[in-house]
Design an enzyme around this catalytic site. Sequence first.
Site, PDB file in Angstrom:
ATOM      1  CB  THR A 194      33.754  49.683 -65.110  1.00  0.00           C
ATOM      2  OG1 THR A 194      34.353  48.693 -63.898  1.00  0.00           O
ATOM      3  CG2 THR A 194      34.995  50.490 -65.346  1.00  0.00           C
ATOM      4  NE  ARG A 195      28.780  50.090 -58.891  1.00  0.00           N
ATOM      5  CZ  ARG A 195      28.501  48.897 -58.674  1.00  0.00           C
ATOM      6  NH1 ARG A 195      27.744  48.160 -59.396  1.00  0.00           N
ATOM      7  NH2 ARG A 195      28.566  48.361 -57.343  1.00  0.00           N
ATOM      8  CG  HIS A 199      40.092  42.326 -60.678  1.00  0.00           C
ATOM      9  ND1 HIS A 199      41.065  42.803 -59.593  1.00  0.00           N
ATOM     10  CD2 HIS A 199      38.896  42.557 -59.880  1.00  0.00           C
ATOM     11  CE1 HIS A 199      40.282  43.395 -58.570  1.00  0.00           C
ATOM     12  NE2 HIS A 199      39.223  43.036 -58.790  1.00  0.00           N
ATOM     13  CG  HIS A 202      36.908  43.126 -65.072  1.00  0.00           C
ATOM     14  ND1 HIS A 202      37.614  43.018 -64.036  1.00  0.00           N
ATOM     15  CD2 HIS A 202      35.724  42.972 -65.273  1.00  0.00           C
ATOM     16  CE1 HIS A 202      36.481  42.980 -63.211  1.00  0.00           C
ATOM     17  NE2 HIS A 202      35.330  42.848 -63.926  1.00  0.00           N
ATOM     18  NE  ARG A 288      24.304  35.863 -64.899  1.00  0.00           N
ATOM     19  CZ  ARG A 288      23.853  36.374 -63.583  1.00  0.00           C
ATOM     20  NH1 ARG A 288      24.259  37.249 -62.920  1.00  0.00           N
ATOM     21  NH2 ARG A 288      23.127  35.284 -63.043  1.00  0.00           N
TER      22      ARG A 288
END
Length: 569
Positions: A194-195, A199, A202, A288
């Site tokens: 992740t970057r 929340h 996730h 996605r």
Amino acid sequence: MTHPNQTPIPELYVSADAAAALKDEAGAMPSWDLTPRQLCDLELLMNGGFNPLKGFLTQADYDGVVNDMRLTSGALWPMPINLDVSEKFAEGLEPGTDIALRDQEGVILAIMSVTDKWTPNKSLEAEKVFGADDVAHPAVNYLHNVAGPVYLGGPIKGLQAPTHYDFRARRNTPNELRAMFKKLNWQRVVVFQTRNPLHRAHQELTFRAAREAQANLMIHPVVGMTKPGDVDHFTRVRCYEAVLDKYPSATTTLSLLNLAMRMAGPREAVWHGLIRKNHGATHFIVGRDHAGPGKNSAGEDFYGPYDAQDLFRQHQDEIGVEMVDFKHMVYVQERAQYEPADEIEEGVTVLNISGTELRRRLREGLEIPEWFSFPEVVQELRRNSPPRAKQGFTVFFTGLSGSGKSTVANALMVKLMEMGGRPVTLLDGDVVRKHLSSELGFSKEHRDINIKRIGYVASEITKNGGIAICAPIAPYTATRRAVREMIEAGGAFVEVHVATPLEECERRDRKGLYKLAREGKIKEFTGISDPYEEPKTPELRLDTTDIDVDGAAHQVLLKLEGMGLIGLS
Ligand code: PPS
């Protein structure tokens, strides 16, 4: 059963004794100061994160990677990892030479034996690797406007790892992670890349992915270089640490990856998989639009939403990591819980807050509900991004000489000072050239240096909560973009194109320069004998032909008010 992380990954470091000896020799070698991106690449080369690479790519490996995603050995590798340098440095550097690679303080980190030197076809690289030669793609912009024109290739001998002073306990090499997974007997490890801040959705999807794969979970955020405009990694890591507490203890870990992302969608997903394999992963979550770069210059997506998943699936066996599908999780109000969007019956109330809406709420200091994010995360984000009216910003006027930039900028400065609240600094073109850039002329190279200096000063002012007003000609789009990226990391950037037509500027000729330029007595004069690339989408366009200075400055104030940067009441 043998543990999947039984064997360590090869690193490129030499022994401590050899490093000491090489360091002595390295003092006399040509030396290259690594750029921030090269520093990230070097760290992952040396610690085995980029295994099987043994150094920066040779020309033959580069050609194979660009065209077929393969090294000459036949191994899968989708991303060119090059040492790009200036023409000046490359000049006279013969293959066979050893060079010292230094960090930004001058510390020697590695020695590279240069075997190859070539001038790449960057447009071809952009087409093949990133899918289009379009500078709206951050990596294509980097390739054309930041990366050096010459590539060097050759093996590396690592002397020492780059030093990080932040979050040391959370930074792990591939072998440290492999050893840890072995010690904990984590046979199956799902990695989440992740970057962005995490929340609730996730947290739900990552935990669910790990449970479905009957695996443990590693949150593996990128803290090297991400997409320009992303939340800084200091804030993000504090957010990740808060989220980590929400998982059942001992199921999940957090480690930071000093990768410089390229936002290359499908190729990037495969690359991420290979890197995670090296870091001990057995499973990898691909979502996605994985590592998507945003819209192209025609306003369309660069890649299809499932291109990354498709390419990963195609190469999954070779990568050696199993892909885990990213479930789109949504909040079901009636049941007060998150559920996969594709498993929800009709008629229930589904709640969601988009990234854009979240940024708006943060910017405007509005409520962010607990079902959407953890209070600790929201608190961190709010600390990092106070309401816009309290943030610093830069107003960047650009336009021809005599267009009225300085006059309007001066009026704006006075009006903002009258309003009070934030310190205001004016970096006018002429003034800057007197104090900051007195040695510079008007070649493209010198203009770019001048604008980047202005951008640097403005970005520091902005980051620290002040208002910077800049008023140079700034004739080149790419340089203005570089300045925008620098400033947007710490506040808003408001580009104002003072679009007074050339005829009007020349008619005014307030400094008598146009006359001299027409007579050929001033060379490279913007608009006459030198280019001016008009901004395509400035925040505001002003033509001072028919409005007075007060009116023009007022238009800027209205724009600032509309963006929430000032209050006019
Ligand atoms: S740049 O291109 O942004 O670096 O230029 P800048 O620093 O704004 O400097 C522009 C001012 O320098 C004077 N001047 C010239 N301008 C353009 N081209 C040439 N060759 C040149 N030589 C001198 C000119 O007075 C500009 O001031 P402004 O305020 O724009 O009229």
